[in-house]
Design a protein around this motif. Sequence first.
Motif, mmCIF file in Angstrom:
data_model
loop_
_atom_site.group_PDB
_atom_site.id
_atom_site.type_symbol
_atom_site.label_atom_id
_atom_site.label_comp_id
_atom_site.label_asym_id
_atom_site.label_seq_id
_atom_site.Cartn_x
_atom_site.Cartn_y
_atom_site.Cartn_z
ATOM 1 N N ALA A 265 0.745 -1.258 0.079
ATOM 2 C CA ALA A 265 0.093 0.075 0.181
ATOM 3 C C ALA A 265 0.848 1.545 -0.096
ATOM 4 O O ALA A 265 0.671 2.397 -0.875
ATOM 5 C CB ALA A 265 -0.742 0.666 0.918
ATOM 6 N N SER A 266 2.067 1.356 0.896
ATOM 7 C CA SER A 266 2.720 2.508 0.639
ATOM 8 C C SER A 266 4.019 2.654 -0.583
ATOM 9 O O SER A 266 3.911 3.968 -0.684
ATOM 10 C CB SER A 266 3.230 2.196 2.024
ATOM 11 N N PHE A 267 4.067 1.582 -1.168
ATOM 12 C CA PHE A 267 5.031 1.928 -2.179
ATOM 13 C C PHE A 267 5.202 0.642 -3.424
ATOM 14 O O PHE A 267 5.320 1.571 -4.256
ATOM 15 C CB PHE A 267 7.115 0.952 -0.814
ATOM 16 N N GLY A 268 3.669 0.039 -3.158
ATOM 17 C CA GLY A 268 3.462 -0.628 -4.007
ATOM 18 C C GLY A 268 4.300 -1.342 -4.724
ATOM 19 O O GLY A 268 4.832 -2.563 -5.684
ATOM 20 N N LEU A 269 5.241 -1.884 -3.496
ATOM 21 C CA LEU A 269 5.968 -3.172 -3.518
ATOM 22 C C LEU A 269 5.397 -4.564 -3.398
ATOM 23 O O LEU A 269 5.052 -4.964 -1.933
ATOM 24 C CB LEU A 269 7.836 -3.272 -2.454
ATOM 25 N N PRO A 270 4.858 -5.513 -4.133
ATOM 26 C CA PRO A 270 4.070 -6.285 -3.505
ATOM 27 C C PRO A 270 5.420 -7.368 -3.374
ATOM 28 O O PRO A 270 6.880 -7.899 -3.277
ATOM 29 C CB PRO A 270 4.036 -7.441 -4.786
ATOM 30 N N LEU B 187 5.998 -3.826 -10.818
ATOM 31 C CA LEU B 187 5.285 -1.933 -11.524
ATOM 32 C C LEU B 187 4.970 -1.195 -12.042
ATOM 33 O O LEU B 187 4.399 -0.410 -12.382
ATOM 34 C CB LEU B 187 6.452 -0.827 -10.840
ATOM 35 N N GLN B 188 5.405 -1.545 -14.479
ATOM 36 C CA GLN B 188 5.530 -1.546 -14.610
ATOM 37 C C GLN B 188 3.389 -0.810 -15.408
ATOM 38 O O GLN B 188 2.816 -0.204 -15.653
ATOM 39 C CB GLN B 188 5.587 -1.491 -16.338
ATOM 40 N N LEU B 189 3.630 -2.656 -14.609
ATOM 41 C CA LEU B 189 1.849 -3.151 -15.201
ATOM 42 C C LEU B 189 0.629 -2.010 -13.272
ATOM 43 O O LEU B 189 -0.213 -1.741 -14.170
ATOM 44 C CB LEU B 189 2.014 -4.699 -14.649
ATOM 45 N N SER B 190 1.677 -1.711 -12.596
ATOM 46 C CA SER B 190 0.068 -1.508 -11.656
ATOM 47 C C SER B 190 0.147 0.352 -12.027
ATOM 48 O O SER B 190 -0.528 0.882 -12.073
ATOM 49 C CB SER B 190 0.962 -1.126 -10.197
ATOM 50 N N ASN B 191 1.913 0.460 -12.555
ATOM 51 C CA ASN B 191 1.207 2.291 -12.530
ATOM 52 C C ASN B 191 0.432 2.241 -14.078
ATOM 53 O O ASN B 191 -0.597 3.524 -14.331
ATOM 54 C CB ASN B 191 3.012 2.735 -13.676
ATOM 55 N N GLN B 192 0.583 1.138 -14.857
ATOM 56 C CA GLN B 192 0.097 1.632 -16.302
ATOM 57 C C GLN B 192 -1.758 1.578 -15.773
ATOM 58 O O GLN B 192 -2.465 2.330 -16.372
ATOM 59 C CB GLN B 192 0.245 0.100 -17.505
ATOM 60 N N ASN B 193 -2.358 0.503 -14.806
ATOM 61 C CA ASN B 193 -3.067 0.154 -14.664
ATOM 62 C C ASN B 193 -3.913 1.306 -13.600
ATOM 63 O O ASN B 193 -4.974 1.741 -14.183
ATOM 64 C CB ASN B 193 -3.518 -0.711 -13.313
ATOM 65 N N ALA B 194 -2.964 2.106 -13.340
ATOM 66 C CA ALA B 194 -2.943 3.148 -12.234
ATOM 67 C C ALA B 194 -4.236 4.028 -13.265
ATOM 68 O O ALA B 194 -4.272 5.296 -12.846
ATOM 69 C CB ALA B 194 -2.372 3.727 -11.654
ATOM 70 N N LEU B 195 -3.386 4.385 -14.407
ATOM 71 C CA LEU B 195 -3.230 5.324 -14.972
ATOM 72 C C LEU B 195 -4.787 5.695 -15.532
ATOM 73 O O LEU B 195 -5.648 4.539 -15.600
ATOM 74 C CB LEU B 195 -2.762 5.767 -17.028
ATOM 75 N N PRO B 196 -5.736 6.645 -15.883
ATOM 76 C CA PRO B 196 -7.247 7.256 -15.753
ATOM 77 C C PRO B 196 -7.042 6.364 -17.619
ATOM 78 O O PRO B 196 -6.627 6.932 -18.532
ATOM 79 C CB PRO B 196 -7.131 8.396 -16.018
ATOM 80 N N SER B 197 -8.408 5.301 -17.644
ATOM 81 C CA SER B 197 -8.546 5.209 -19.524
ATOM 82 C C SER B 197 -9.129 6.032 -20.181
ATOM 83 O O SER B 197 -9.657 7.508 -19.468
ATOM 84 C CB SER B 197 -8.875 3.900 -19.071
#
Lengths: 310, 400
Positions: free
Chosen positions: B168-173, B390-400
């Motif tokens: 939650a804090s850093f996005g590291l799974p 991380l890249q995937l998470s960032n892509q998912n976080a971007l508004p479509s």
Amino acid sequence: MLCSIPTGKSGSKWLDRLRSSKGFPDHNDLDLEQFLSNSSDSKPSDPNIGPEPKQPVVYRNQTTPETPRENGEREWLGIMSNVLSELFNMGEKPDDLIRGKKSSRKQSNPRICVVSTNVETMPSSGENSFADLRPTSERLRVTREENVDVEEDENCCGDMSGFSRTEVTVIDSSCLEWKCEKLLFRRKNVWRVREKKGRIRVGVKKRKGRPLEEESGGGEKKQKRVNLSKDAVEGESHTMMASDNVLVQSDKMNKGQTDAPDFVRQVDLLWPLGVWFPRKSKKCGSSAILVKSVPTNKKNATNIPRAGAV
Amino acid sequence: MPPLKKIKKSKRDSKKLKKRRSVSVAPTDCKASDSDWWDSFWLKNSPTIESPLPFDEAEGFKYFFRVSKKTFDYICSLVREDLISRPPSGLINIEGRLLSVEKQVAIALRRLASGESQVSVGASFGVGQSTVSQVTWRFIEALEERAKHHLNWPDPIRMEEIKSKFKASFGLPNCCGAIDATHIVMTLPAVETSDDWCDQEKNYSMFLQGIVDSEMRFLDIVTGWPGGMPISRLLKFSGFYKLCDSGHRLNGNAITNSDGAEIREYIVGGVNYPLLPWLITPYERGDVLNEVSDFNRTHEAARSLAANALSQLKGSWRILNKVMWRPDKQKLPSIILVCCLLHNIIIDNGDYLRPDVALSGHHDSGYSEQCCKQVDPLGRITRENLVKNLQLSNQNALPS
């Protein structure tokens, strides 16, 4: 030994006899302080010796001129003193030694950290500070090549000649016994570690009603057996002691798996996590460690404040 | 005649018993102990306009001892059995009264917190230097046994909480903690046996390595090794390394990326640590491309938890941040351990640290970070998978 309580009757005669036997003149016009300051190599006489308030003492250097033999001794003593001063940091001039003044043989400014041929000397106390660490600059982030950490089997029984040997007390919370003593061998970048025989068990005492087998001696792999704590069972925290004294807490085992490795299966010690607090010994040693504000080296002299341990 | 002897012996025994009874009764006399220590201490060290001391008494208590009164009472309860004064060995103060457990704990905490000399700490409590020395060591011995449960590797349930906080804090799974090490600097006599304690900055020092969770709570520590040792060697000598290497720690379930790549449990460490399957270090600066710069930033944020914890530790317990004068190297690890235990106790009791306590700079100021070149292929794969995640998470976080 001199008589310390002379009687009033025989005082002057007794003193005269003593003076004449030692070759002193018997005039009473010399001052005690003058005598002490100028003839420190003579045993100062106790002022209570004399019967009169002003104890007449003699100025030895005036009354007893040096003989050639004494001159020779003095020269020899001076040479020896110089040699001793070269060898040891006596903190005084050889002349003082000749006079017989004793001073502390401890170094007034202890030397530190002899790692190279250059011996750095502690700065004077004026440079020391008790102020808390104020990082003058951010940590040096310039990365540099690490000294090559030579890979070696730390348990190999190779030749240890040329290795320095240091006893270290290590506290490792991942080990069954948190505190243990080890022998550390070092030759440049090669580090080897050995378990020190007779592992210490600080604060762990055998108590009645708590069966705890002592470690088997003889350098063999230790095996222990303690009562499994109820709390440990409830917490499903299965911990075991591996042969290398490492606290084995297998998460897989927590999930009910039983396929532990052989060395785990062999071990029959179950360690109750966090519930075994044997009573401490009441014996307490003083750990007075002086606090002095002397930096460890010149480089960090201004950066690091000082403290004493405990 | 023999019966007479028996009578004498029995008399002697009865005398002994009486003596024993009188000794055992004495500690219960609480009136004789020094229970009003705080009032006299506060009076003696009361704040002035010039001093930085807080005027509030509760804050002042924290200023001096780092802990709230509630936590202080808890610490006293932990060590009471060991520290309770028993005549004739009970420690007494200048007025001849027995030192209460509370006062002993206060003396020890003040000594550890301030790092001031035993003399000045003693003066502030009205006791002598030797009393400070004895009391502090007794406290350390007691706490290192009685407070062990405040420093242990988390069970699986707790570990899941830690991992979710890192995510939650850093996005590291699947991140289980952060590791770092610091030097505890000391002076030693200029003899050959001291050379092994000389580190790369020409100080004599002892290492403390700690692994912390998302709350900067120590999960694992190792201390006692010389500060001149390479970090990678320090790690390898640790029990934590052996457990991880043999698959008995950080062996929880791996998570799977959307592309099928697995990420096992791991901790994060700096460039001075080797890259291992369970210890993820950042990319070196020369290697950093755009696609991994995000990862390095994220990694650094998570790793800084360990650095901040050590800064907080050294700031709270300033005895660790000052150069110790020829400490007993057998006792120094205990001092360090107890400071770590106190650090965890503060967190576990929900205390907050005063903002001015932690060091403002780096915990290892003056030491450069040495880059470890050791790279494990599996560690490299895990790191690459983390970058992808991380890249995937960032892509998912971007508004479509």
